[in-house]
Write a protein that holds these residues in place. Structure first.
Motif, PDB file in Angstrom:
ATOM      1  N   GLU A  38       0.837  -1.199   0.000  1.00  0.00           N
ATOM      2  CA  GLU A  38       0.000   0.000   0.000  1.00  0.00           C
ATOM      3  C   GLU A  38       0.873   1.251   0.000  1.00  0.00           C
ATOM      4  O   GLU A  38       1.864   1.321   0.722  1.00  0.00           O
ATOM      5  CB  GLU A  38      -0.908   0.012   1.224  1.00  0.00           C
ATOM      6  CG  GLU A  38      -1.872   1.194   1.247  1.00  0.00           C
ATOM      7  CD  GLU A  38      -2.716   1.227   2.507  1.00  0.00           C
ATOM      8  OE1 GLU A  38      -3.911   0.923   2.425  1.00  0.00           O
ATOM      9  OE2 GLU A  38      -2.160   1.556   3.582  1.00  0.00           O
ATOM     10  N   TRP A  39       0.488   2.222  -0.817  1.00  0.00           N
ATOM     11  CA  TRP A  39       1.168   3.519  -0.806  1.00  0.00           C
ATOM     12  C   TRP A  39       0.127   4.591  -0.524  1.00  0.00           C
ATOM     13  O   TRP A  39      -0.921   4.636  -1.180  1.00  0.00           O
ATOM     14  CB  TRP A  39       1.863   3.803  -2.126  1.00  0.00           C
ATOM     15  CG  TRP A  39       2.592   5.115  -2.115  1.00  0.00           C
ATOM     16  CD1 TRP A  39       3.380   5.602  -1.126  1.00  0.00           C
ATOM     17  CD2 TRP A  39       2.588   6.114  -3.142  1.00  0.00           C
ATOM     18  NE1 TRP A  39       3.875   6.838  -1.463  1.00  0.00           N
ATOM     19  CE2 TRP A  39       3.406   7.181  -2.693  1.00  0.00           C
ATOM     20  CE3 TRP A  39       1.983   6.206  -4.388  1.00  0.00           C
ATOM     21  CZ2 TRP A  39       3.625   8.318  -3.452  1.00  0.00           C
ATOM     22  CZ3 TRP A  39       2.199   7.343  -5.153  1.00  0.00           C
ATOM     23  CH2 TRP A  39       3.022   8.381  -4.689  1.00  0.00           C
ATOM     24  N   ARG A  40       0.413   5.445   0.455  1.00  0.00           N
ATOM     25  CA  ARG A  40      -0.527   6.482   0.872  1.00  0.00           C
ATOM     26  C   ARG A  40      -0.196   7.856   0.305  1.00  0.00           C
ATOM     27  O   ARG A  40      -0.629   8.869   0.844  1.00  0.00           O
ATOM     28  CB  ARG A  40      -0.570   6.526   2.399  1.00  0.00           C
ATOM     29  CG  ARG A  40      -1.037   5.218   3.012  1.00  0.00           C
ATOM     30  CD  ARG A  40      -1.316   5.355   4.487  1.00  0.00           C
ATOM     31  NE  ARG A  40      -1.847   4.123   5.055  1.00  0.00           N
ATOM     32  CZ  ARG A  40      -2.325   4.013   6.295  1.00  0.00           C
ATOM     33  NH1 ARG A  40      -2.311   5.075   7.104  1.00  0.00           N
ATOM     34  NH2 ARG A  40      -2.785   2.863   6.739  1.00  0.00           N
ATOM     35  N   GLY A  41       0.582   7.897  -0.760  1.00  0.00           N
ATOM     36  CA  GLY A  41       0.885   9.167  -1.400  1.00  0.00           C
ATOM     37  C   GLY A  41       1.839  10.040  -0.629  1.00  0.00           C
ATOM     38  O   GLY A  41       1.818  11.272  -0.767  1.00  0.00           O
ATOM     39  N   ASP A  42       2.709   9.415   0.197  1.00  0.00           N
ATOM     40  CA  ASP A  42       3.671  10.179   0.994  1.00  0.00           C
ATOM     41  C   ASP A  42       5.092   9.903   0.535  1.00  0.00           C
ATOM     42  O   ASP A  42       5.361   8.979  -0.226  1.00  0.00           O
ATOM     43  CB  ASP A  42       3.522   9.829   2.479  1.00  0.00           C
ATOM     44  CG  ASP A  42       3.649   8.324   2.739  1.00  0.00           C
ATOM     45  OD1 ASP A  42       3.688   7.537   1.760  1.00  0.00           O
ATOM     46  OD2 ASP A  42       3.727   7.935   3.901  1.00  0.00           O
ATOM     47  N   ASP A  43       6.033  10.734   1.019  1.00  0.00           N
ATOM     48  CA  ASP A  43       7.436  10.517   0.695  1.00  0.00           C
ATOM     49  C   ASP A  43       8.098   9.722   1.811  1.00  0.00           C
ATOM     50  O   ASP A  43       7.434   9.277   2.761  1.00  0.00           O
ATOM     51  CB  ASP A  43       8.155  11.844   0.427  1.00  0.00           C
ATOM     52  CG  ASP A  43       8.208  12.752   1.656  1.00  0.00           C
ATOM     53  OD1 ASP A  43       7.918  12.293   2.780  1.00  0.00           O
ATOM     54  OD2 ASP A  43       8.567  13.932   1.494  1.00  0.00           O
ATOM     55  N   ASP A  44       9.411   9.551   1.718  1.00  0.00           N
ATOM     56  CA  ASP A  44      10.120   8.741   2.706  1.00  0.00           C
ATOM     57  C   ASP A  44      10.098   9.365   4.094  1.00  0.00           C
ATOM     58  O   ASP A  44      10.311   8.679   5.094  1.00  0.00           O
ATOM     59  CB  ASP A  44      11.577   8.514   2.262  1.00  0.00           C
ATOM     60  CG  ASP A  44      11.671   7.449   1.180  1.00  0.00           C
ATOM     61  OD1 ASP A  44      10.860   6.501   1.209  1.00  0.00           O
ATOM     62  OD2 ASP A  44      12.563   7.546   0.323  1.00  0.00           O
ATOM     63  N   GLY A  45       9.833  10.666   4.173  1.00  0.00           N
ATOM     64  CA  GLY A  45       9.746  11.337   5.459  1.00  0.00           C
ATOM     65  C   GLY A  45       8.343  11.371   6.031  1.00  0.00           C
ATOM     66  O   GLY A  45       8.120  11.981   7.077  1.00  0.00           O
ATOM     67  N   GLY A  46       7.392  10.732   5.343  1.00  0.00           N
ATOM     68  CA  GLY A  46       6.013  10.715   5.808  1.00  0.00           C
ATOM     69  C   GLY A  46       5.200  11.929   5.412  1.00  0.00           C
ATOM     70  O   GLY A  46       4.058  12.076   5.839  1.00  0.00           O
ATOM     71  N   ARG A  47       5.759  12.816   4.590  1.00  0.00           N
ATOM     72  CA  ARG A  47       5.042  14.021   4.160  1.00  0.00           C
ATOM     73  C   ARG A  47       4.145  13.709   2.959  1.00  0.00           C
ATOM     74  O   ARG A  47       4.558  12.977   2.052  1.00  0.00           O
ATOM     75  CB  ARG A  47       6.034  15.128   3.806  1.00  0.00           C
ATOM     76  CG  ARG A  47       6.862  15.622   4.979  1.00  0.00           C
ATOM     77  CD  ARG A  47       7.890  16.638   4.525  1.00  0.00           C
ATOM     78  NE  ARG A  47       8.914  16.008   3.712  1.00  0.00           N
ATOM     79  CZ  ARG A  47      10.041  15.501   4.202  1.00  0.00           C
ATOM     80  NH1 ARG A  47      10.279  15.539   5.506  1.00  0.00           N
ATOM     81  NH2 ARG A  47      10.942  14.944   3.407  1.00  0.00           N
ATOM     82  N   ARG A  48       2.958  14.279   2.962  1.00  0.00           N
ATOM     83  CA  ARG A  48       2.033  14.090   1.853  1.00  0.00           C
ATOM     84  C   ARG A  48       2.580  14.763   0.598  1.00  0.00           C
ATOM     85  O   ARG A  48       3.025  15.905   0.627  1.00  0.00           O
ATOM     86  CB  ARG A  48       0.672  14.685   2.194  1.00  0.00           C
ATOM     87  CG  ARG A  48      -0.028  14.011   3.359  1.00  0.00           C
ATOM     88  CD  ARG A  48      -0.621  12.682   2.966  1.00  0.00           C
ATOM     89  NE  ARG A  48      -1.672  12.819   1.968  1.00  0.00           N
ATOM     90  CZ  ARG A  48      -2.228  11.793   1.345  1.00  0.00           C
ATOM     91  NH1 ARG A  48      -1.830  10.559   1.603  1.00  0.00           N
ATOM     92  NH2 ARG A  48      -3.189  11.987   0.450  1.00  0.00           N
ATOM     93  N   LEU A  49       2.534  14.056  -0.502  1.00  0.00           N
ATOM     94  CA  LEU A  49       3.006  14.598  -1.763  1.00  0.00           C
ATOM     95  C   LEU A  49       1.864  15.299  -2.495  1.00  0.00           C
ATOM     96  O   LEU A  49       0.692  14.950  -2.319  1.00  0.00           O
ATOM     97  CB  LEU A  49       3.568  13.476  -2.631  1.00  0.00           C
ATOM     98  CG  LEU A  49       4.866  12.844  -2.105  1.00  0.00           C
ATOM     99  CD1 LEU A  49       5.201  11.590  -2.882  1.00  0.00           C
ATOM    100  CD2 LEU A  49       6.016  13.838  -2.170  1.00  0.00           C
ATOM    101  N   PRO A  50       2.182  16.291  -3.307  1.00  0.00           N
ATOM    102  CA  PRO A  50       1.124  17.036  -4.007  1.00  0.00           C
ATOM    103  C   PRO A  50       0.480  16.186  -5.099  1.00  0.00           C
ATOM    104  O   PRO A  50       1.058  15.192  -5.561  1.00  0.00           O
ATOM    105  CB  PRO A  50       1.881  18.228  -4.608  1.00  0.00           C
ATOM    106  CG  PRO A  50       3.282  17.734  -4.769  1.00  0.00           C
ATOM    107  CD  PRO A  50       3.531  16.833  -3.603  1.00  0.00           C
TER     108      PRO A  50
END
Length: 224
Positions: free
Chosen positions: A189-201
Motif C-alpha cells: 500500500e502507498w498512501r501518497g507520501d514521501d520517505d519522510g512521511g510528508r504528503r506529496l502534491p
C-alpha cells in the motif's frame, strides 16, 4: 509533439512477437510502431542491441493524431544508457496502438543506436500455491487515487530488488520495498507520501519495480 498516424499494424500472435532490429540514426528523434493488441495484460520490452543511447518507450492511443509524450497511456525511461525498458499495460478490447521509441536526453541526439522490441501476453493472476511463470508489475488499484492505492507485483524468482516511486522529473520520492524480494505475489500500500512521511502534491508519479533481471514501470495519478 509527434504524429502517430500510421498504417499496417501488426497483430500480436499467441507466441511472443519479436520485431526486426531497428536502427535510430544521429538525426532521428524517435521511431513509431503501430501494433494491434489483443485483450489482456501485454508486456512491451525494448532491448538495446547496439550503442549506448538512453531509450524511452511509450504506448499511445492511435485515435489522437498528434500528441506528445505526456499523452502516453504508459511509459518507461528510467533504466539509463544502454538499458532495457519494459512496461505492462492492460488492454480491455482488441485495438490498434502505437508504440513510440525515443531518445530520452539531449546528449542522445548525436549518437546512433539499435534496439529490438518484443510484445507478449502475460498472466498477472497466479493460482494460490503456484509461482508465477513471469515477473510482472500490475496497475495500481484504485487509479487515479486520492489517499491510498494498492500496488501488486509477482516475481517468478526471488532476488535482490526494490520498489520505488519517482516524480515526473525522475527524482525518487518513496522507497516501498528494498532488499531480498521473495518469489510469488506481493501487495504494497502507498498512501501518497514521501520517505519522510510528508504528503506529496497531486500529479503524476511513476512506480518502478526492479528485481533481478526484471524491471517494470507503472504510471500513477494522485488527485486532490
Amino acid at each position: 509533439a509527434f504524429d502517430v498516424a500510421a498504417t499496417g499494424a501488426s497483430p500480436l500472435a499467441s507466441a511472443p512477437l519479436t520485431t526486426a532490429d531497428h536502427f535510430v540514426g544521429p538525426q532521428d528523434a524517435l521511431r513509431l510502431h503501430p501494433l494491434l493488441l489483443p485483450v489482456g495484460d501485454i508486456r512491451l520490452r525494448l532491448t538495446n542491441v547496439a550503442g549506448t543511447l538512453d531509450w524511452g518507450l511509450s504506448l499511445h492511443d492511435d485515435s489522437l493524431v498528434v500528441q506528445g509524450k505526456s499523452d502516453a497511456l504508459d511509459a518507461a525511461w528510467l533504466a539509463g544508457a544502454g538499458g532495457a525498458e519494459e512496461l505492462i499495460v492492460h488492454v480491455s478490447a482488441p485495438d490498434t496502438f502505437v508504440v513510440a521509441v525515443w531518445k530520452r536526453g539531449g546528449a542522445d541526439r548525436g549518437p546512433f543506436g539499435v534496439y529490438r522490441l518484443q510484445a507478449d501476453v502475460v498472466t498477472l493472476d497466479t493460482p494460490p500455491g503456484q509461482l508465477p511463470r513471469v515477473s510482472s508489475l500490475a496497475a495500481a488499484q484504485p487509479a487515479p487515487f486520492r489517499d491510498r492505492t494498492l500496488l501488486s507485483y509477482e516475481l517468478a524468482v526471488a532476488g535482490e530488488g526494490q520498489l520505488e516511486v519517482f516524480d515526473v522529473r525522475g527524482a525518487r520520492v518513496r522507497t516501498l520495498a528494498r532488499g531480498r524480494l521473495e518469489a510469488g505475489r506481493h501487495e504494497v500500500e502507498w498512501r501518497g507520501d514521501d520517505d519522510g512521511g510528508r504528503r506529496l502534491p497531486p500529479g503524476m508519479y511513476l512506480v518502478r519495480l526492479q528485481a533481478g533481471a526484471f524491471s517494470g514501470l507503472r504510471k500513477l495519478v494522485k488527485i486532490d
